[in-house]
Write a protein that holds these residues in place. Structure first.
Motif, PDB file in Angstrom:
ATOM      1  N   LEU A 117      -6.284  24.069 -79.415  1.00  0.00           N
ATOM      2  CA  LEU A 117      -7.186  25.024 -80.403  1.00  0.00           C
ATOM      3  C   LEU A 117      -7.412  26.098 -79.233  1.00  0.00           C
ATOM      4  CD1 LEU A 117      -8.914  24.679 -82.867  1.00  0.00           C
ATOM      5  CD2 LEU A 117     -10.648  24.874 -81.070  1.00  0.00           C
ATOM      6  N   SER A 153     -20.831  23.527 -85.319  1.00  0.00           N
ATOM      7  CA  SER A 153     -20.098  22.705 -85.911  1.00  0.00           C
ATOM      8  C   SER A 153     -19.445  21.640 -85.121  1.00  0.00           C
ATOM      9  CB  SER A 153     -18.660  23.680 -86.592  1.00  0.00           C
ATOM     10  OG  SER A 153     -19.105  24.743 -87.140  1.00  0.00           O
ATOM     11  N   CYS A 154     -19.463  21.599 -83.963  1.00  0.00           N
ATOM     12  CA  CYS A 154     -18.901  20.817 -83.010  1.00  0.00           C
ATOM     13  C   CYS A 154     -19.676  19.446 -82.377  1.00  0.00           C
ATOM     14  CB  CYS A 154     -18.339  21.485 -81.827  1.00  0.00           C
ATOM     15  SG  CYS A 154     -17.155  20.418 -80.798  1.00  0.00           S
ATOM     16  N   TYR A 184     -18.195  17.215 -80.551  1.00  0.00           N
ATOM     17  CA  TYR A 184     -17.666  16.804 -79.555  1.00  0.00           C
ATOM     18  C   TYR A 184     -18.149  17.465 -78.261  1.00  0.00           C
ATOM     19  CZ  TYR A 184     -14.662  14.083 -82.888  1.00  0.00           C
ATOM     20  OH  TYR A 184     -14.048  13.183 -83.533  1.00  0.00           O
ATOM     21  N   ALA A 213     -17.852  20.339 -77.127  1.00  0.00           N
ATOM     22  CA  ALA A 213     -16.534  21.089 -76.712  1.00  0.00           C
ATOM     23  C   ALA A 213     -16.698  22.473 -76.882  1.00  0.00           C
ATOM     24  CB  ALA A 213     -15.328  20.391 -77.348  1.00  0.00           C
ATOM     25  N   LEU A 214     -17.959  22.960 -77.608  1.00  0.00           N
ATOM     26  CA  LEU A 214     -17.922  24.323 -77.819  1.00  0.00           C
ATOM     27  C   LEU A 214     -19.291  25.147 -77.271  1.00  0.00           C
ATOM     28  CD1 LEU A 214     -16.529  25.190 -81.143  1.00  0.00           C
ATOM     29  CD2 LEU A 214     -15.594  26.075 -78.981  1.00  0.00           C
ATOM     30  N   PRO A 227     -11.987  25.531 -75.661  1.00  0.00           N
ATOM     31  CA  PRO A 227     -12.833  24.563 -75.878  1.00  0.00           C
ATOM     32  C   PRO A 227     -12.846  23.513 -74.787  1.00  0.00           C
ATOM     33  CG  PRO A 227     -11.057  24.259 -77.384  1.00  0.00           C
ATOM     34  CD  PRO A 227     -10.826  25.851 -76.829  1.00  0.00           C
ATOM     35  N   CYS A 233     -12.576  18.381 -76.573  1.00  0.00           N
ATOM     36  CA  CYS A 233     -12.343  18.858 -77.959  1.00  0.00           C
ATOM     37  C   CYS A 233     -11.099  17.961 -78.426  1.00  0.00           C
ATOM     38  CB  CYS A 233     -11.611  20.315 -77.787  1.00  0.00           C
ATOM     39  SG  CYS A 233     -10.668  20.866 -79.315  1.00  0.00           S
ATOM     40  N   THR A 234     -11.238  17.468 -79.736  1.00  0.00           N
ATOM     41  CA  THR A 234     -10.334  16.540 -80.375  1.00  0.00           C
ATOM     42  C   THR A 234      -9.620  17.139 -81.329  1.00  0.00           C
ATOM     43  OG1 THR A 234     -11.838  15.759 -81.704  1.00  0.00           O
ATOM     44  CG2 THR A 234     -11.881  14.649 -79.544  1.00  0.00           C
ATOM     45  N   LEU A 235      -9.289  18.429 -81.430  1.00  0.00           N
ATOM     46  CA  LEU A 235      -8.616  19.314 -82.523  1.00  0.00           C
ATOM     47  C   LEU A 235      -9.060  18.731 -83.991  1.00  0.00           C
ATOM     48  CD1 LEU A 235      -4.948  19.164 -81.157  1.00  0.00           C
ATOM     49  CD2 LEU A 235      -6.586  20.850 -80.785  1.00  0.00           C
ATOM     50  N   CYS A 236     -10.438  18.455 -83.903  1.00  0.00           N
ATOM     51  CA  CYS A 236     -10.858  17.894 -85.343  1.00  0.00           C
ATOM     52  C   CYS A 236     -10.659  19.096 -86.425  1.00  0.00           C
ATOM     53  CB  CYS A 236     -12.276  17.407 -85.544  1.00  0.00           C
ATOM     54  SG  CYS A 236     -13.585  18.702 -84.915  1.00  0.00           S
ATOM     55  N   GLY A 237     -10.929  20.459 -86.107  1.00  0.00           N
ATOM     56  CA  GLY A 237     -10.795  21.592 -86.835  1.00  0.00           C
ATOM     57  C   GLY A 237     -12.237  21.814 -87.689  1.00  0.00           C
ATOM     58  N   CYS A 280     -14.701  23.317 -86.547  1.00  0.00           N
ATOM     59  CA  CYS A 280     -15.325  24.678 -86.333  1.00  0.00           C
ATOM     60  C   CYS A 280     -14.591  25.824 -86.884  1.00  0.00           C
ATOM     61  CB  CYS A 280     -15.179  24.717 -84.732  1.00  0.00           C
ATOM     62  SG  CYS A 280     -13.531  24.536 -84.201  1.00  0.00           S
TER      63      CYS A 280
END
Ligand code: SF4
Ligand code: SF4
Length: 434
Positions: free
Chosen positions: A351, A366-367, A369, A371-372, A382, A386-390, A392
């Motif tokens: 990401l 929105s995060c 985790y 990571a932002l 990030p 970050c787990t690439l959840c998407g 954000c």
């Protein structure tokens, strides 16, 4: 009129079904009979899906025909008439795929930009589950356990489900909502099967041996026992394919932390020391598992320690994650989460924050985790968690957040990611046994 034009397609699948029936493969007979029902779904992804189904059917006919011809020739039996008949069936099956090029049929199944991705999710899910169904000795799919041969119906249903979810998740505005829904469904299915197994319905368990549903045991279990590498291999394979997305789409416990953290609207920051704590926890888990093995500790002692670790994790979710709105269990406690973050770097998916970023910091909210944070945003990438959840993606009106995968366009990279992660989710849903 369209239905009439599609008759050769239906006939091709029914002939294939008759062939499987004759060779005693009841499951494949059923699936060949059910496949034409997909024609009722008037969406663009049906076209490539049916075409590939017909081509696979033609290849199966060629393989069977060659085998029978060789046998007849070797045993001096007439074979010319058989060549003519099987040749006609092969031509019917393969050429039926071309019918989808007719204008009236193209209008019925109007192509959309998302059609290739949705069809890919269907085909990938179908292929992966078919391999499990054909190659694994144990009946892994639930329907297969109760009605031998009928796991194929479950495979078809899960493939349609995978296509449907992919269609939803490809829309960035819907990603967060649908990711949470399917993740919650997965954990409910997983723990319901576990509960039914514990109540004595053995068919809901993978083997007679129970394993603790605590993610740390994916690592600690094999280190202690010296065997049972199925879960580490499954975890490693998913991490290689979709990076740390194990922790945002596939883990049976992470969904709980997600629900707990969702209770608070605005996520706060985790203290910096939590990153060190996670490394210490991972090290302790490895050392303790090996030490217990070397000391010859009983399985009961190991299970009690594992269960206690799991309970501490649940307490962290209930107290800390709920309070600060960050998935504290997953980002500060779970050793498998740290492994997913680190090993996830081996996967090419990333990401990225591009130059359109204005440092407004809205995406931070929105995060879940951690990571932002502003420091991550200013660095234009990030954080490690970050787990690439998407989740954000949609929050940034400047479209500064994007997926990357080698040199693909960000939208294509994201489509590839969604296809892979949703297919893995559907496969795990089908095999959600412990
Ligand atoms: S951090 Fe642990 S509990 Fe959380 S999602 Fe990842 S593996 Fe599961
Ligand atoms: S940075 Fe975005 S994709 Fe990564 S964990 Fe946070 S919300 Fe999910």
């Amino acid at each position: 009129m369209n239905a009439f034009r599609l008759l050769p397609v239906i006939l091709a699948f029914l002939l294939l079904g008759a062939h499987f029936l004759r060779s005693g493969q009841s499951g494949l007979t059923v699936i060949s009979g059910l496949f034409p029902l997909l024609l009722f779904i008037r969406r663009g992804w049906i076209v490539p899906t049916m075409q590939i189904g017909l081509l696979v059917g033609a290849i199966l006919w060629i393989d069977t025909a060659l085998e029978i011809i060789a046998f007849r020739r070797a045993s001096d039996q007439p074979w010319i008439r058989f060549v003519v008949i099987s040749g006609a069936i092969i031509i019917l099956t393969a050429s039926s795929a071309l019918l989808f090029r007719l204008k009236s049929i193209r209008e019925r199944y109007r192509a959309e930009p998302s059609s290739p991705a949705i069809a890919s999710a269907f085909i990938l899910t179908f292929t992966l589950l078919s391999i499990v169904q054909l190659k694994v000795r144990l009946p892994m799919l639930l329907m297969e356990r109760f009605l031998p041969g009928f796991g194929w119906i479950e495979i078809l249903l899960l493939s349609v489900y995978s296509a449907w979810i992919t269609g939803k998740m490809l829309d960035p505005a819907q990603t967060a909502r649908w990711r949470k829904r399917i993740w919650t469904v997965f954990t409910i299915v997983f723990f319901s099967q576990l509960a039914l197994g514990l109540l004595g319905l053995d068919r809901f368990l993978m083997t007679d041996t129970l394993h603790l549903p605590v993610p740390a045991m994916i690592l600690a279990g094999p280190l202690f026992r010296g065997d049972g590498f199925f879960m580490p291999i499954l975890f490693g394979a998913t991490v290689l394919l979709v990076g740390p997305a194990w922790c945002s789409h596939l883990c049976y416990i992470g969904a709980w932390d997600n629900l707990a953290s969702d209770r608070t609207r605005k996520p706060r920051r985790l203290p910096a020391w939590t990153h060190t704590t996670r490394i210490i926890i991972l090290t302790v888990i490895i050392v303790v598992a090996i030490a217990l093995r070397l000391a010859g500790a009983s399985i009961t002692v190991a299970t009690i320690l594992g269960a206690a670790f799991g309970m501490i994790g649940v307490a962290i979710m209930l107290i800390w994650s709920r309070q600060i709105g960050v998935m504290t269990h997953c980002t500060a406690f779970c050793p498998i989460g740290l492994l997913a973050n680190l090993l996830g770097k081996l996967s090419p998916f990333r990401l990225c924050i591009n130059d359109r970023c204005t440092d407004c910091g809205i995406c931070r909210l929105s995060c879940r985790y951690d990571a932002l944070n502003m420091s991550d945003i200013k660095r234009r990438r990030p954080g490690l968690t970050c787990t690439l959840c998407g989740d954000c993606l949609h929050s940034c009106t400047d479209r500064a957040l994007e997926y990357r995968f080698f040199r693909l366009y960000p939208t294509t990279a994201r489509a590839v990611f969604i296809v892979l992660v949703v297919s893995l989710h559907a496969v795990c849903l089908g095999l959600a046994l412990i």
